[in-house]
Design a protein around this motif. Structure first.
Motif, PDB file in Angstrom:
ATOM      1  N   ASN A   4      -0.993  -1.387  -3.869  1.00  0.00           N
ATOM      2  CA  ASN A   4      -0.545  -2.743  -4.164  1.00  0.00           C
ATOM      3  C   ASN A   4       0.299  -2.783  -5.420  1.00  0.00           C
ATOM      4  OD1 ASN A   4      -1.874  -3.755  -1.946  1.00  0.00           O
ATOM      5  ND2 ASN A   4      -3.704  -4.331  -3.092  1.00  0.00           N
ATOM      6  N   CYS A   5      -0.130  -2.085  -6.455  1.00  0.00           N
ATOM      7  CA  CYS A   5       0.612  -2.074  -7.708  1.00  0.00           C
ATOM      8  C   CYS A   5       1.967  -1.418  -7.519  1.00  0.00           C
ATOM      9  CB  CYS A   5      -0.184  -1.355  -8.791  1.00  0.00           C
ATOM     10  SG  CYS A   5       0.631  -1.374 -10.391  1.00  0.00           S
ATOM     11  N   GLU A   6       1.988  -0.289  -6.817  1.00  0.00           N
ATOM     12  CA  GLU A   6       3.244   0.412  -6.602  1.00  0.00           C
ATOM     13  C   GLU A   6       4.231  -0.452  -5.841  1.00  0.00           C
ATOM     14  OE1 GLU A   6       2.725   4.325  -4.970  1.00  0.00           O
ATOM     15  OE2 GLU A   6       1.068   4.715  -6.304  1.00  0.00           O
ATOM     16  N   LEU A   7       3.743  -1.278  -4.927  1.00  0.00           N
ATOM     17  CA  LEU A   7       4.625  -2.122  -4.141  1.00  0.00           C
ATOM     18  C   LEU A   7       5.077  -3.345  -4.918  1.00  0.00           C
ATOM     19  CD1 LEU A   7       2.805  -1.981  -0.692  1.00  0.00           C
ATOM     20  CD2 LEU A   7       4.868  -0.755  -1.375  1.00  0.00           C
ATOM     21  N   LYS A   8       4.279  -3.854  -5.837  1.00  0.00           N
ATOM     22  CA  LYS A   8       4.605  -5.074  -6.565  1.00  0.00           C
ATOM     23  C   LYS A   8       5.509  -4.822  -7.760  1.00  0.00           C
ATOM     24  CE  LYS A   8       0.451  -7.629  -5.376  1.00  0.00           C
ATOM     25  NZ  LYS A   8      -0.754  -8.277  -5.899  1.00  0.00           N
ATOM     26  N   TRP A   9       5.330  -3.732  -8.481  1.00  0.00           N
ATOM     27  CA  TRP A   9       6.101  -3.489  -9.690  1.00  0.00           C
ATOM     28  C   TRP A   9       7.509  -3.075  -9.337  1.00  0.00           C
ATOM     29  CZ3 TRP A   9       8.800   0.440 -12.100  1.00  0.00           C
ATOM     30  CH2 TRP A   9       9.169   0.188 -13.426  1.00  0.00           C
ATOM     31  N   GLN A  10       8.465  -3.736  -9.952  1.00  0.00           N
ATOM     32  CA  GLN A  10       9.865  -3.379  -9.781  1.00  0.00           C
ATOM     33  C   GLN A  10      10.507  -3.330 -11.156  1.00  0.00           C
ATOM     34  OE1 GLN A  10      11.708  -2.711  -6.946  1.00  0.00           O
ATOM     35  NE2 GLN A  10       9.775  -2.730  -5.856  1.00  0.00           N
ATOM     36  N   GLY A  68      -6.766  -2.976  -8.341  1.00  0.00           N
ATOM     37  CA  GLY A  68      -5.373  -3.144  -8.734  1.00  0.00           C
ATOM     38  C   GLY A  68      -5.148  -2.615 -10.124  1.00  0.00           C
ATOM     39  N   CYS A  72       0.257  -5.701 -12.421  1.00  0.00           N
ATOM     40  CA  CYS A  72       0.478  -6.655 -11.329  1.00  0.00           C
ATOM     41  C   CYS A  72      -0.164  -7.997 -11.608  1.00  0.00           C
ATOM     42  CB  CYS A  72      -0.078  -6.097 -10.024  1.00  0.00           C
ATOM     43  SG  CYS A  72       0.549  -4.456  -9.637  1.00  0.00           S
TER      44      CYS A  72
END
Length: 72
Positions: A4-10, A68, A72
Motif C-alpha cells: 500500500n505504501c509503495e503504491l501511494k507514495w509518489q 502501513g 502514507c
C-alpha cells in the motif's frame, strides 16, 4: 515497506529531477566502476545491488508492519 505504501507514495517532480534521477545516475556510475575495479561480470554487481535492496527492505521498520507506513 507494505504494498500500500509503495503504491501511494509518489515523488514530486522536484524530487525526481533534483534528487532521485541524479542518485540513479551516481549509483549506475559507481556500479560500472565496481565492475571495472573487480574485473567481474556486470551480473555480479547486479547481484550485490539486489542483496542491498533485500537488506534495506528487510531492516526498514515499516517493512515489518502490516498497518502501513508513516509516509502514507
Amino acid at each position: 515497506m507494505s504494498d500500500n505504501c509503495e503504491l501511494k507514495w509518489q515523488p514530486t517532480k522536484d524530487q525526481l529531477d533534483n534528487m532521485i534521477l541524479p542518485a540513479y545516475t551516481d549509483m549506475a556510475k559507481q556500479s560500472v566502476a565496481y565492475v571495472n575495479k573487480f574485473g567481474c561480470p556486470p551480473e555480479y554487481v547486479a547481484d550485490m545491488l539486489r542483496d542491498i535492496a533485500d537488506a534495506l527492505t528487510s531492516i526498514h521498520p515499516e517493512s515489518e508492519s502490516d498497518s502501513g507506513c508513516s509516509c502514507c
